[in-house]
Design a protein around this motif. Structure first.
Motif, PDB file in Angstrom:
ATOM      1  N   THR A 324       0.839  -1.206   0.000  1.00  0.00           N
ATOM      2  CA  THR A 324       0.000   0.000   0.000  1.00  0.00           C
ATOM      3  C   THR A 324       0.869   1.250   0.000  1.00  0.00           C
ATOM      4  OG1 THR A 324      -0.132  -0.384   2.361  1.00  0.00           O
ATOM      5  CG2 THR A 324      -2.130  -0.747   1.089  1.00  0.00           C
ATOM      6  N   LYS A 325       2.024   1.121   0.650  1.00  0.00           N
ATOM      7  CA  LYS A 325       2.910   2.293   0.722  1.00  0.00           C
ATOM      8  C   LYS A 325       3.411   2.667  -0.669  1.00  0.00           C
ATOM      9  CE  LYS A 325       3.366   2.365   5.244  1.00  0.00           C
ATOM     10  NZ  LYS A 325       4.093   2.203   6.478  1.00  0.00           N
ATOM     11  N   ALA A 326       3.688   1.631  -1.459  1.00  0.00           N
ATOM     12  CA  ALA A 326       4.157   1.897  -2.817  1.00  0.00           C
ATOM     13  C   ALA A 326       3.073   2.575  -3.623  1.00  0.00           C
ATOM     14  CB  ALA A 326       4.589   0.600  -3.488  1.00  0.00           C
ATOM     15  N   SER A 327       1.823   2.128  -3.418  1.00  0.00           N
ATOM     16  CA  SER A 327       0.758   2.752  -4.204  1.00  0.00           C
ATOM     17  C   SER A 327       0.539   4.187  -3.744  1.00  0.00           C
ATOM     18  CB  SER A 327      -0.530   1.941  -4.128  1.00  0.00           C
ATOM     19  OG  SER A 327      -1.063   1.989  -2.844  1.00  0.00           O
ATOM     20  N   ARG A 328       0.856   4.451  -2.483  1.00  0.00           N
ATOM     21  CA  ARG A 328       0.759   5.833  -2.017  1.00  0.00           C
ATOM     22  C   ARG A 328       1.754   6.709  -2.772  1.00  0.00           C
ATOM     23  NH1 ARG A 328       1.534   6.794   4.285  1.00  0.00           N
ATOM     24  NH2 ARG A 328      -0.265   5.425   4.447  1.00  0.00           N
ATOM     25  N   PRO A 341      12.529  13.645  -5.223  1.00  0.00           N
ATOM     26  CA  PRO A 341      12.523  12.634  -4.162  1.00  0.00           C
ATOM     27  C   PRO A 341      12.331  13.229  -2.765  1.00  0.00           C
ATOM     28  CG  PRO A 341      14.577  12.579  -5.424  1.00  0.00           C
ATOM     29  CD  PRO A 341      13.681  13.523  -6.106  1.00  0.00           C
ATOM     30  N   GLU A 342      12.911  14.397  -2.532  1.00  0.00           N
ATOM     31  CA  GLU A 342      12.776  14.995  -1.193  1.00  0.00           C
ATOM     32  C   GLU A 342      11.327  15.305  -0.889  1.00  0.00           C
ATOM     33  OE1 GLU A 342      15.173  16.672  -3.360  1.00  0.00           O
ATOM     34  OE2 GLU A 342      16.603  15.183  -2.600  1.00  0.00           O
ATOM     35  N   GLU A 343      10.638  15.779  -1.930  1.00  0.00           N
ATOM     36  CA  GLU A 343       9.251  16.148  -1.719  1.00  0.00           C
ATOM     37  C   GLU A 343       8.411  14.907  -1.440  1.00  0.00           C
ATOM     38  OE1 GLU A 343       7.851  18.616  -4.826  1.00  0.00           O
ATOM     39  OE2 GLU A 343       6.143  19.300  -3.632  1.00  0.00           O
ATOM     40  N   ILE A 344       8.717  13.829  -2.129  1.00  0.00           N
ATOM     41  CA  ILE A 344       7.997  12.574  -1.873  1.00  0.00           C
ATOM     42  C   ILE A 344       8.168  12.203  -0.413  1.00  0.00           C
ATOM     43  CG2 ILE A 344       7.839  10.125  -2.413  1.00  0.00           C
ATOM     44  CD1 ILE A 344       8.799  10.659  -5.150  1.00  0.00           C
ATOM     45  N   GLN A 345       9.422  12.237   0.047  1.00  0.00           N
ATOM     46  CA  GLN A 345       9.695  11.865   1.436  1.00  0.00           C
ATOM     47  C   GLN A 345       8.912  12.713   2.397  1.00  0.00           C
ATOM     48  OE1 GLN A 345      13.879  11.918   2.193  1.00  0.00           O
ATOM     49  NE2 GLN A 345      14.261  10.628   0.436  1.00  0.00           N
ATOM     50  N   HIS A 346       8.778  13.972   2.035  1.00  0.00           N
ATOM     51  CA  HIS A 346       8.108  14.899   2.930  1.00  0.00           C
ATOM     52  C   HIS A 346       6.616  14.598   3.020  1.00  0.00           C
ATOM     53  CE1 HIS A 346       7.510  18.538   5.092  1.00  0.00           C
ATOM     54  NE2 HIS A 346       6.585  18.915   4.242  1.00  0.00           N
ATOM     55  N   LEU A 347       6.009  14.188   1.893  1.00  0.00           N
ATOM     56  CA  LEU A 347       4.552  14.119   1.842  1.00  0.00           C
ATOM     57  C   LEU A 347       3.953  12.763   2.181  1.00  0.00           C
ATOM     58  CD1 LEU A 347       3.885  16.347  -1.258  1.00  0.00           C
ATOM     59  CD2 LEU A 347       3.193  16.810   1.070  1.00  0.00           C
ATOM     60  N   VAL A 348       4.703  11.689   1.982  1.00  0.00           N
ATOM     61  CA  VAL A 348       4.053  10.385   2.152  1.00  0.00           C
ATOM     62  C   VAL A 348       4.108   9.876   3.591  1.00  0.00           C
ATOM     63  CG1 VAL A 348       4.307   9.624  -0.204  1.00  0.00           C
ATOM     64  CG2 VAL A 348       6.116   9.167   1.423  1.00  0.00           C
ATOM     65  N   MET A 349       4.823  10.574   4.462  1.00  0.00           N
ATOM     66  CA  MET A 349       4.871  10.212   5.877  1.00  0.00           C
ATOM     67  C   MET A 349       5.379   8.795   6.103  1.00  0.00           C
ATOM     68  SD  MET A 349       3.583  12.931   7.270  1.00  0.00           S
ATOM     69  CE  MET A 349       2.960  12.564   8.862  1.00  0.00           C
ATOM     70  N   MET A 350       6.549   8.544   5.573  1.00  0.00           N
ATOM     71  CA  MET A 350       7.177   7.245   5.810  1.00  0.00           C
ATOM     72  C   MET A 350       8.639   7.504   6.125  1.00  0.00           C
ATOM     73  SD  MET A 350       5.932   4.769   2.849  1.00  0.00           S
ATOM     74  CE  MET A 350       4.924   5.688   1.745  1.00  0.00           C
ATOM     75  N   LYS A 353      14.246   6.197   4.477  1.00  0.00           N
ATOM     76  CA  LYS A 353      14.938   5.059   3.895  1.00  0.00           C
ATOM     77  C   LYS A 353      13.968   4.194   3.083  1.00  0.00           C
ATOM     78  CE  LYS A 353      18.625   2.163   5.693  1.00  0.00           C
ATOM     79  NZ  LYS A 353      19.108   1.565   6.929  1.00  0.00           N
ATOM     80  N   GLU A 354      12.795   3.981   3.667  1.00  0.00           N
ATOM     81  CA  GLU A 354      11.818   3.141   2.993  1.00  0.00           C
ATOM     82  C   GLU A 354      11.296   3.827   1.737  1.00  0.00           C
ATOM     83  OE1 GLU A 354       9.251   1.439   5.804  1.00  0.00           O
ATOM     84  OE2 GLU A 354       7.902   0.614   4.278  1.00  0.00           O
ATOM     85  N   VAL A 355      11.093   5.122   1.840  1.00  0.00           N
ATOM     86  CA  VAL A 355      10.628   5.859   0.665  1.00  0.00           C
ATOM     87  C   VAL A 355      11.605   5.680  -0.474  1.00  0.00           C
ATOM     88  CG1 VAL A 355      10.107   8.127  -0.254  1.00  0.00           C
ATOM     89  CG2 VAL A 355       9.442   7.571   2.058  1.00  0.00           C
ATOM     90  N   LYS A 356      12.897   5.789  -0.145  1.00  0.00           N
ATOM     91  CA  LYS A 356      13.919   5.631  -1.181  1.00  0.00           C
ATOM     92  C   LYS A 356      13.862   4.242  -1.760  1.00  0.00           C
ATOM     93  CE  LYS A 356      17.272   8.812   0.428  1.00  0.00           C
ATOM     94  NZ  LYS A 356      18.315   8.864   1.418  1.00  0.00           N
ATOM     95  N   ARG A 357      13.761   3.250  -0.871  1.00  0.00           N
ATOM     96  CA  ARG A 357      13.756   1.862  -1.342  1.00  0.00           C
ATOM     97  C   ARG A 357      12.580   1.646  -2.303  1.00  0.00           C
ATOM     98  NH1 ARG A 357      11.122  -2.574  -0.223  1.00  0.00           N
ATOM     99  NH2 ARG A 357       9.963  -1.686   1.489  1.00  0.00           N
ATOM    100  N   ILE A 358      11.407   2.108  -1.891  1.00  0.00           N
ATOM    101  CA  ILE A 358      10.218   1.854  -2.708  1.00  0.00           C
ATOM    102  C   ILE A 358      10.270   2.615  -4.024  1.00  0.00           C
ATOM    103  CG2 ILE A 358       7.725   2.142  -2.817  1.00  0.00           C
ATOM    104  CD1 ILE A 358       7.684   1.633   0.196  1.00  0.00           C
ATOM    105  N   THR A 359      10.669   3.895  -3.949  1.00  0.00           N
ATOM    106  CA  THR A 359      10.700   4.667  -5.200  1.00  0.00           C
ATOM    107  C   THR A 359      11.649   4.033  -6.203  1.00  0.00           C
ATOM    108  OG1 THR A 359      11.583   6.292  -3.653  1.00  0.00           O
ATOM    109  CG2 THR A 359      10.066   7.080  -5.270  1.00  0.00           C
ATOM    110  N   TYR A 360      12.811   3.597  -5.708  1.00  0.00           N
ATOM    111  CA  TYR A 360      13.753   3.036  -6.671  1.00  0.00           C
ATOM    112  C   TYR A 360      13.335   1.643  -7.130  1.00  0.00           C
ATOM    113  CZ  TYR A 360      16.557   7.101  -6.530  1.00  0.00           C
ATOM    114  OH  TYR A 360      16.955   8.395  -6.683  1.00  0.00           O
ATOM    115  N   GLN A 361      12.574   0.952  -6.279  1.00  0.00           N
ATOM    116  CA  GLN A 361      12.018  -0.325  -6.720  1.00  0.00           C
ATOM    117  C   GLN A 361      10.993  -0.083  -7.837  1.00  0.00           C
ATOM    118  OE1 GLN A 361      10.133  -2.469  -3.570  1.00  0.00           O
ATOM    119  NE2 GLN A 361      10.742  -4.434  -4.411  1.00  0.00           N
ATOM    120  N   LEU A 362      10.159   0.905  -7.638  1.00  0.00           N
ATOM    121  CA  LEU A 362       9.186   1.261  -8.669  1.00  0.00           C
ATOM    122  C   LEU A 362       9.894   1.675  -9.951  1.00  0.00           C
ATOM    123  CD1 LEU A 362       6.509   3.321  -6.717  1.00  0.00           C
ATOM    124  CD2 LEU A 362       6.206   1.103  -7.756  1.00  0.00           C
TER     125      LEU A 362
END
Lengths: 495, 304
Positions: A324-328, A341-350, A353-362
């Motif tokens: 679900t986090k990835a779909s967010r 990427p910084e803005e993503i980290q700021h807005l998704v509330m995660m 490190k995980e945000v980075k992992r998921i974004t790059y996985q996507l």
């Protein structure tokens, strides 16, 4: 045209027409060939190749074009029509829902035959349905049904060089007397001998599309809004050709009149304006107000609806495939179009490190793309480059379509394999069934019948039940994947 | 004679020094060379430049450059006392860190600004740290990145991350719980508004909630140990929107309104099979080691 599409086509042809046609189809899939070329590639005898080609042509799965020399022809596979065969159960079901059983049998027979003249089709259907029925009335019924199927454009006349545009949906003359005498064994030639009919997939797709949209609206809002949408779509056809991205104006009063006459949805009638408002004010632009004349008129934004639905499929895919986090994150990138990427980290509330992992996985799986903007090197000091994530929906749709073909192929392969593995037991069951059936016809006693049926041992029966369940699951999966393919194809069609 | 002249020179130097300091105190925006020359017109240039240099060295005056003009500013000696016993490098570094305020400054930026080399800078920072002039704070945006700020400052929320962080760790469970509760609140609101009857439009409008409504609900629940602000709730609600469980609109007074929504599609075909969501789909082929005939994922899927 892709690897898995080819493999899938081969499997479909194999299931329906056997190995020879499948191999000929495969040869044609690679590229269009002449008759002798096909024979050479496949290595089948000429007669067999000719037969296969004529089967393919009869079912409108291949076409041919005369070469310049005027004596040979090049054959070409019609890929879309082969994939369409997976959708036939849905077509039959659709007709069953809309019309009566006779129409359903007509469609079914036509699908079996590929193409047929009206008389031939009616006779064939009549032979199938004639039990406990008066032949005369049955033929009359079938004739009427056939005529309504043609007028509703579900059937289309096969074109030849002289066919006029307006003849495509003109009901042919069908002589009922002649038909009944043919059924009784006389060998007259029917009046419409050379007029062949086939299925018009566009018309079916139009219905499937409308159904999809209505279901989606019902899901999102409620029953009443869904009904409103259905009537809007129905009214759309009066002024608009079915496949334009944005419909012409639909006066809202007309829709209201229909709701009034229908009397099925009192809630919808009571709060009609409010329901229209809700549909209009929704952020997804399903309908749009375009004029104030006669109480307001609306346009249906077909293209936007399908874009929205496609987005939802993609979101679901990300959701199931990752989290679900990835779909967010995926939705955030979708909303912002381009995002750092910084803005993503700021807005998704995660955690970052995980945000980075998921974004790059996507990114790795091509769900999101990356755009790097570099500054020119002229200014000194540390150079900051911008990294922007974005999504290209059309590209993603094509990848997903390919994935769907592969999934279908896998599911079908698995089904074949399971059948092959359990061949012995399935064959045995069939043998026992035939024997017991034969004995029942001969009037055997109950004891004898149970004796025969007991030839299948309890463990075998259990295994059979398991196989049956498995096959059902695989079949359902096939149909469901086809739903996805249909939606994605609709998106591409509007794109 | 020459001796008395030198003495008078010294006494006049201290008086000139006082004049300059007084002048600088009166003009907090800084004084230029011209200002000084006007204040002490009969003192030769070389004498008062010496004095200025001495003042600069002792840290009473600071040198600035504004539009090509050199400016001297008076500096409060109470601040200066803090870095007593420090050398020039330490003073420079201290000043840079002081300017960064509550946001802190990264070591690389200090290096660029101070033009010191890495080993020297490290030494300076360490010495300042042991003297408790400055402190290092771990930033939440990058776990390895340390920022320096003055010892007695409270770090900015952009550095600590605000309510969502505890010792640089993001509390994802906490956020998840809040996300669920916010969604539950909106969902309940939607259901009650439908039950209340009236037209569909009314039901829809009733189901909207502002962030402060949700904030009130969350505060009453008492699941949060820390005090959350409405803005915190707003950002939680945005994640609910991103999860496609709610929509957000702007009302006429510029406030965001939230409402629980449903999706268009039920689960579609591609995700209901294993292959559509298979992580090793790329390595699967008809005759490969991973193939549809023996695939374990499909077997599991078929048998449940």
């Amino acid at each position: 045209m892709s690897l898995y599409q080819g493999k899938l086509l081969h499997l479909i042809l194999l299931e329906r027409f056997g190995p020879i046609v499948a191999d000929v189809g495969k040869a044609l899939f690679e590229f269009p060939r002449s008759l002798f070329h096909v024979r050479k590639t496949t290595g089948f005898p000429l007669l067999k190749v000719k037969e296969s080609l004529s089967i393919l042509i009869k079912f409108n799965l291949a076409s041919f074009k005369l070469n310049h020399d005027g004596t040979t022809a090049t054959y070409r596979l019609i890929i879309d029509n082969i994939l369409l065969m997976l959708r036939y159960p849905k077509f039959i079901n659709l007709i069953k829902m809309k019309m009566e059983d006779e129409a359903e049998t007509l469609v079914e027979e036509l699908l079996y035959k590929g193409c047929s003249t009206a008389s031939e089709l009616i006779i064939k259907t009549a032979t199938r349905l004639k039990e406990n029925k008066d032949i005369g009335t049955l033929l009359k019924q079938l004739k009427d049904k056939f005529a309504s199927l043609v007028t509703a454009k579900y059937f289309i006349r096969l074109k030849n060089a002289n066919t006029q545009e307006q003849e495509l949906f003109a009901v042919p003359t069908i002589d009922l007397k002649q038909l009944s005498s043919i059924m009784n064994g006389s060998d007259e030639t029917p009046a419409d001998e050379s007029i062949y009919w086939t299925l018009n997939p566009d018309r079916f797709h139009q219905d499937l599309r409308d159904q999809l949209v209505v279901n989606a609206v019902t899901n999102k809002f409620d029953e009443n809004t869904g009904e409103l949408m259905r009537i809007f779509l129905q009214q759309m056809y009066i002024r608009t050709s079915p496949w334009v991205p944005v419909s012409n104006l639909i006066p809202v009063l007309e829709v209201k009149d229909i709701v009034k006459k229908q009397k099925t949805h009192p809630q919808l009638l009571a709060f009609f304006d409010q329901y229209v408002n809700i549909l209009e004010q929704d952020g997804n632009n399903i309908i749009q107000k375009a004029g104030e004349a006669s109480g307001g008129s609306f346009q249906i934004e077909m293209k936007k609806i399908f874009t929205q639905l496609t987005w939802e499929i993609m979101e679901q895919l990300v959701n199931e495939k990752f989290d679900t986090k990835a779909s967010r994150i995926f939705r955030l990138v979708k909303c912002r179009r381009y995002i750092e990427p910084e803005e993503i980290q700021h807005l998704v509330m995660m955690p970052s490190k995980e945000v980075k992992r998921i974004t790059y996985q996507l990114f790795e799986e091509n769900f999101v793309l990356l755009n790097e903007l570099k500054r020119s090197i002229t200014n000194s000091g540390p150079n900051k480059s911008f990294t922007l994530f974005y999504i290209q929906l059309t590209q993603l749709v094509r990848t997903t379509l390919e994935l769907s073909y592969k999934t279908l192929f896998n599911i079908m392969t698995r089904r074949h394999h399971e059948k092959f593995l359990n061949k012995r037991i399935i064959d045995k069951k069939q043998r026992v069934d035939t024997i017991s059936m034969g004995m029942r016809v001969q009037g055997a006693s109950v004891d004898q019948l149970t004796d025969i049926e007991e030839m299948i041992t309890p463990p075998e029966a259990e295994a059979l039940a398991k196989i049956g369940k498995m096959m059902k699951k695989l079949n359902v999966a096939e149909l469901e994947i086809d739903d996805t393919i249909f939606l994605l194809q609709m998106y591409l069609a509007y794109e | 004679m020459s001796k008395t002249k030198a003495e008078s020179g010294e006494s006049s130097a201290s008086s000139i020094e006082n004049v300059i300091v007084q002048l600088a105190k009166e003009k907090p925006s800084g004084i230029s060379n011209d200002d000084i020359r006007n204040a002490i017109p009969d003192t030769p240039l070389e004498i008062w430049t010496k004095i200025i240099n001495k003042l600069l060295k002792s840290g009473i005056l600071e040198l600035f450059k504004d539009q090509g003009v050199l400016l001297y500013k008076y500096k409060d000696p109470s601040k200066k006392t803090e870095i007593k016993g420090s050398d020039n490098e330490e003073k420079v570094v201290y000043k840079i860190i002081e300017e960064a305020g509550t946001k802190g400054i990264w070591i690389r930026d200090i290096r660029v600004k101070s033009n010191l080399n890495m080993t020297q800078l490290n030494k300076v920072l360490k010495s300042l740290e042991t003297k408790k002039y400055i402190k290092a704070v771990k930033s939440v945006s990058a776990s390895k990145k340390k920022v320096y700020m003055l010892y007695d400052l409270e770090p900015d929320s952009s550095v600590t991350g605000g309510a969502w962080y505890q010792d640089q760790d993001f509390e994802s469970e906490f956020v998840d719980v809040l996300n669920q509760q916010c969604h539950r609140f909106l969902e309940e609101k939607r259901e009650t508004s439908i039950k209340m009857g009236g037209g569909p439009l009314m039901a829809r409008n009733r189901s909207y909630a502002t962030a402060s409504d949700v904030h009130k609900f969350i505060s009453e629940l008492g699941i949060s140990k820390v005090q959350l602000s409405v803005n915190d709730i707003e950002s939680i609600l945005y994640t609910v929107v991103l999860d496609n469980k709610a929509e957000r609109i702007l009302n006429s007074s510029g406030e965001y309104l939230y409402r629980a929504i449903k999706t268009f599609l039920p689960t579609n075909g591609i995700v209901s099979t294993t292959c559509g969501i298979c992580p090793i789909e790329g390595r699967c082929a008809e005759n490969a080691l991973i193939n549809p005939k023996t695939c374990k994922y499909i077997t599991d899927w078929l048998s449940d």
